[in-house]
Design a protein around this motif. Sequence first.
Motif, PDB file in Angstrom:
ATOM      1  N   ASP A  83       0.818  -1.207   0.000  1.00 32.08           N
ATOM      2  CA  ASP A  83       0.000   0.000   0.000  1.00 32.08           C
ATOM      3  C   ASP A  83       0.859   1.267   0.000  1.00 32.08           C
ATOM      4  O   ASP A  83       0.359   2.362   0.183  1.00 32.08           O
ATOM      5  N   GLY A  84       2.163   1.102  -0.194  1.00 24.36           N
ATOM      6  CA  GLY A  84       3.078   2.229  -0.188  1.00 24.36           C
ATOM      7  C   GLY A  84       3.650   2.540   1.188  1.00 24.36           C
ATOM      8  O   GLY A  84       4.536   3.358   1.332  1.00 24.36           O
ATOM      9  N   ARG A  85       3.124   1.876   2.220  1.00 26.09           N
ATOM     10  CA  ARG A  85       3.599   2.084   3.587  1.00 26.09           C
ATOM     11  C   ARG A  85       4.026   0.758   4.227  1.00 26.09           C
ATOM     12  O   ARG A  85       4.172   0.678   5.443  1.00 26.09           O
ATOM     13  N   GLY A  86       4.199  -0.274   3.407  1.00 19.38           N
ATOM     14  CA  GLY A  86       4.625  -1.574   3.922  1.00 19.38           C
ATOM     15  C   GLY A  86       3.481  -2.518   4.249  1.00 19.38           C
ATOM     16  O   GLY A  86       3.710  -3.642   4.671  1.00 19.38           O
ATOM     17  N   PRO A 132       4.811  -6.876   1.235  1.00 16.26           N
ATOM     18  CA  PRO A 132       5.011  -6.539   2.647  1.00 16.26           C
ATOM     19  C   PRO A 132       5.745  -7.675   3.360  1.00 16.26           C
ATOM     20  O   PRO A 132       5.535  -8.848   3.070  1.00 16.26           O
ATOM     21  N   SER A 133       6.609  -7.310   4.286  1.00 17.67           N
ATOM     22  CA  SER A 133       7.330  -8.305   5.080  1.00 17.67           C
ATOM     23  C   SER A 133       6.409  -8.878   6.146  1.00 17.67           C
ATOM     24  O   SER A 133       5.674  -8.146   6.800  1.00 17.67           O
ATOM     25  N   VAL A 134       6.465 -10.177   6.323  1.00 16.88           N
ATOM     26  CA  VAL A 134       5.715 -10.837   7.390  1.00 16.88           C
ATOM     27  C   VAL A 134       6.494 -10.728   8.702  1.00 16.88           C
ATOM     28  O   VAL A 134       5.911 -10.639   9.774  1.00 16.88           O
ATOM     29  N   GLN A 135       7.806 -10.720   8.619  1.00 18.05           N
ATOM     30  CA  GLN A 135       8.652 -10.761   9.809  1.00 18.05           C
ATOM     31  C   GLN A 135       9.007  -9.384  10.374  1.00 18.05           C
ATOM     32  O   GLN A 135       9.423  -9.286  11.519  1.00 18.05           O
ATOM     33  N   ASN A 136       8.892  -8.335   9.572  1.00 18.18           N
ATOM     34  CA  ASN A 136       9.273  -6.985  10.001  1.00 18.18           C
ATOM     35  C   ASN A 136       8.186  -6.008   9.562  1.00 18.18           C
ATOM     36  O   ASN A 136       8.238  -5.472   8.459  1.00 18.18           O
ATOM     37  N   GLY A 138       5.988  -3.236   8.409  1.00 15.56           N
ATOM     38  CA  GLY A 138       6.345  -1.979   7.764  1.00 15.56           C
ATOM     39  C   GLY A 138       7.487  -2.130   6.774  1.00 15.56           C
ATOM     40  O   GLY A 138       7.721  -1.246   5.966  1.00 15.56           O
ATOM     41  N   GLY A 139       8.208  -3.253   6.840  1.00 21.80           N
ATOM     42  CA  GLY A 139       9.290  -3.515   5.896  1.00 21.80           C
ATOM     43  C   GLY A 139       8.758  -4.144   4.619  1.00 21.80           C
ATOM     44  O   GLY A 139       7.633  -4.659   4.580  1.00 21.80           O
ATOM     45  N   CYS A 140       9.564  -4.100   3.577  1.00 25.62           N
ATOM     46  CA  CYS A 140       9.163  -4.682   2.294  1.00 25.62           C
ATOM     47  C   CYS A 140      10.255  -5.588   1.756  1.00 25.62           C
ATOM     48  O   CYS A 140      11.440  -5.359   1.977  1.00 25.62           O
ATOM     49  N   SER A 141       9.816  -6.603   1.061  1.00 25.22           N
ATOM     50  CA  SER A 141      10.721  -7.518   0.380  1.00 25.22           C
ATOM     51  C   SER A 141      10.435  -7.466  -1.109  1.00 25.22           C
ATOM     52  O   SER A 141       9.340  -7.097  -1.529  1.00 25.22           O
TER      53      SER A 141
END
Length: 170
Positions: A83-86, A132-136, A138-141
């Motif tokens: 969504d642009g914000r992780g 979107p990162s599942v583990q962090n 707000g982070g992105c992969s």
Amino acid sequence: MSYPICHLSVPLWRMLPIPHQRTPLSGEGARLYGGRWNPRGTPALYLATDHATAVAEFYQGLPKPGTLAPYHVNASRIADLTDGRGGPFDSVVAQALETSWKALAQTSRNPPPSWQLAVELIADGIEGALVPSVQNRGGCSLVLWRWHDAALGSGEGAALILLDPERSLS
């Protein structure tokens, strides 16, 4: 569902397991075992947009040795599932993130929703997806399904360069 397609030319990070340090552009482990965004048999390379996300995704709560490596990617057909914000772009992506893909892959005849989405994107000629990162939170992969080593010249898919000026990993 149609997702925004973007061009990426950015630095990325990846944690390399010790046994695979000499093959830093390989997606063989993901091909053999599958991942959240790739069914078994489909090569994939998982990278992160920041080092904290790369570390969190690698460890997933389990302590193990690894090497943090920087990369640069130049890709023209990346589906943005954020969504642009992780966070997730929509409810389809949210369900793919919330589903225990490993359990579903082992116990059900139905593939995990993330695999279904990946197969559709791959069929549409998409090189990879920003997820979107599942583990962090707000982070992105970035998961790549089509890539090549840009240091070796042109090829199909995203151009990926391992940033290793001392040639420690290659």
